[in-house]
Design a protein around this motif. Structure first.
Motif, mmCIF file in Angstrom:
data_model
loop_
_atom_site.group_PDB
_atom_site.id
_atom_site.type_symbol
_atom_site.label_atom_id
_atom_site.label_comp_id
_atom_site.label_asym_id
_atom_site.label_seq_id
_atom_site.Cartn_x
_atom_site.Cartn_y
_atom_site.Cartn_z
ATOM 1 N N ARG A 69 0.825 -1.203 0.000
ATOM 2 C CA ARG A 69 0.000 0.000 0.000
ATOM 3 C C ARG A 69 0.865 1.261 0.000
ATOM 4 O O ARG A 69 0.523 2.262 -0.630
ATOM 5 C CB ARG A 69 -0.917 0.019 1.233
ATOM 6 C CG ARG A 69 -2.049 -0.973 1.169
ATOM 7 C CD ARG A 69 -2.940 -0.695 -0.043
ATOM 8 N NE ARG A 69 -3.432 0.686 0.003
ATOM 9 C CZ ARG A 69 -3.690 1.409 -1.102
ATOM 10 N NH1 ARG A 69 -3.445 0.910 -2.301
ATOM 11 N NH2 ARG A 69 -4.151 2.652 -0.989
ATOM 12 N N ALA A 236 -8.871 6.846 5.904
ATOM 13 C CA ALA A 236 -8.653 5.401 5.987
ATOM 14 C C ALA A 236 -9.346 4.815 7.209
ATOM 15 O O ALA A 236 -9.894 3.700 7.153
ATOM 16 C CB ALA A 236 -7.154 5.105 6.030
ATOM 17 N N ASP A 244 -4.289 0.878 4.837
ATOM 18 C CA ASP A 244 -4.064 2.250 4.368
ATOM 19 C C ASP A 244 -3.649 3.169 5.511
ATOM 20 O O ASP A 244 -2.754 4.006 5.355
ATOM 21 C CB ASP A 244 -5.331 2.800 3.710
ATOM 22 C CG ASP A 244 -5.479 2.331 2.269
ATOM 23 O OD1 ASP A 244 -4.725 1.424 1.875
ATOM 24 O OD2 ASP A 244 -6.344 2.861 1.553
#
Length: 278
Positions: A69, A236, A244
């Motif tokens: 990510r 997030a 995230d």
């Protein structure tokens, strides 16, 4: 005629060309420190991976997923955009704090009355919890850049002001008396006497103030901002994307470490002569 041979391990360190003092060999300490830090980091990541495998729940993703990510966020350009927004707010806040800190710190260094007058307000500003700053920033300025900018200024101001005051007090009184005896104007005194004395103190205040201001600024973005690193962490969280959230937190920590190390390098690079003289 005999010659005395000095063994390599007892060879004296070279002398400093300015002060004549011997410089200690400290280059080997740097690699050792990085090795120890790397081992500690690898151990922490390995422990994280083991615990994540044992829990086996999306609430604690694997380090590899978080790293993926991080790469995606960097490649997509979101990291550049949001970090630029956060850093821009901090720079604006620091500009305000620098002006106020220089003025307040200078008058504190020159006057005991001003020192007593500003000591308590600066102590309060420096001791106030970051959450309090974030909440008041949201209540007063709403969602926008105003809150993080003002919060950054208020957090950094005490560090800069107190360091400037110490720098002013460090100026030799005999040099001031000499300037008055030779009738030097205030501009020359400020430029050639106070400015060289204040530079190192201001730089130290900026280092510590930046570390504190960025954390509080990011917290303020979590509560009231439309962009920035703190806003992305809140987004997030609202979407329950733990990977995230950890990815943005990782980028935030890495950026802070790099900037702090960069400031420390500049301080050592430009002001090493003061340490050698001391």
């Amino acid at each position: 005629m005999t010659q005395t041979i000095v063994p390599p391990d007892t060879e004296p360190a070279p002398r400093n060309p300015v002060t004549g003092s011997r410089r200690r060999k400290t280059r080997a300490a740097g690699p050792r420190r990085w090795i120890v830090s790397g081992v500690a980091l690898i151990t922490a990541v390995a422990a994280w991976a083991v615990v994540a495998a044992w829990v086996n729940d999306p609430i604690l993703p694997q380090p590899l997923n978080v790293f993926e990510r991080v790469v995606d966020i960097i490649v997509s350009g979101e990291a550049l955009t949001n970090f630029a927004s956060s850093i821009g707010k901090i720079v604006a806040g620091f500009a305000i704090a620098m002006v106020g800190g220089l003025i307040i710190g200078f008058v504190m260094g020159r006057s005991r009355f001003m020192t007593a007058y500003f000591s308590l307000p600066l102590f309060v500003l420096g001791s106030m919890p970051g959450l309090t700053y974030a909440v008041f920033g949201l209540l007063i300025f709403g969602v926008g850049p105003g809150g993080p900018i003002v919060v950054s200024a208020l957090v950094a101001l005490p560090f800069i002001a107190m360091n400037v005051a110490e720098g002013v007090r460090s100026v030799d009184g005999n040099l001031l008396a000499m300037c008055r005896a030779f009738e030097r104007n205030r501009r020359d005194v400020l430029r050639h006497l106070y400015l060289p004395a204040l530079v190192t103190f201001v730089f130290a205040g900026v280092r510590y103030g930046f570390a504190m201001a960025w954390k509080v600024e990011a917290l303020t973005e979590v509560f009231g901002a439309s962009d920035g690193v703190g806003f992305m962490i809140r987004k997030a969280y609202q979407e329950f994307q733990v990977d995230d959230m950890l990815a943005w937190t990782t980028l935030f920590v890495v950026a802070m470490v790099l900037i702090e190390r960069g400031l420390a390098y500049l301080e050592n690079r430009f002001f090493a002569w003061r340490k050698e003289i001391a």
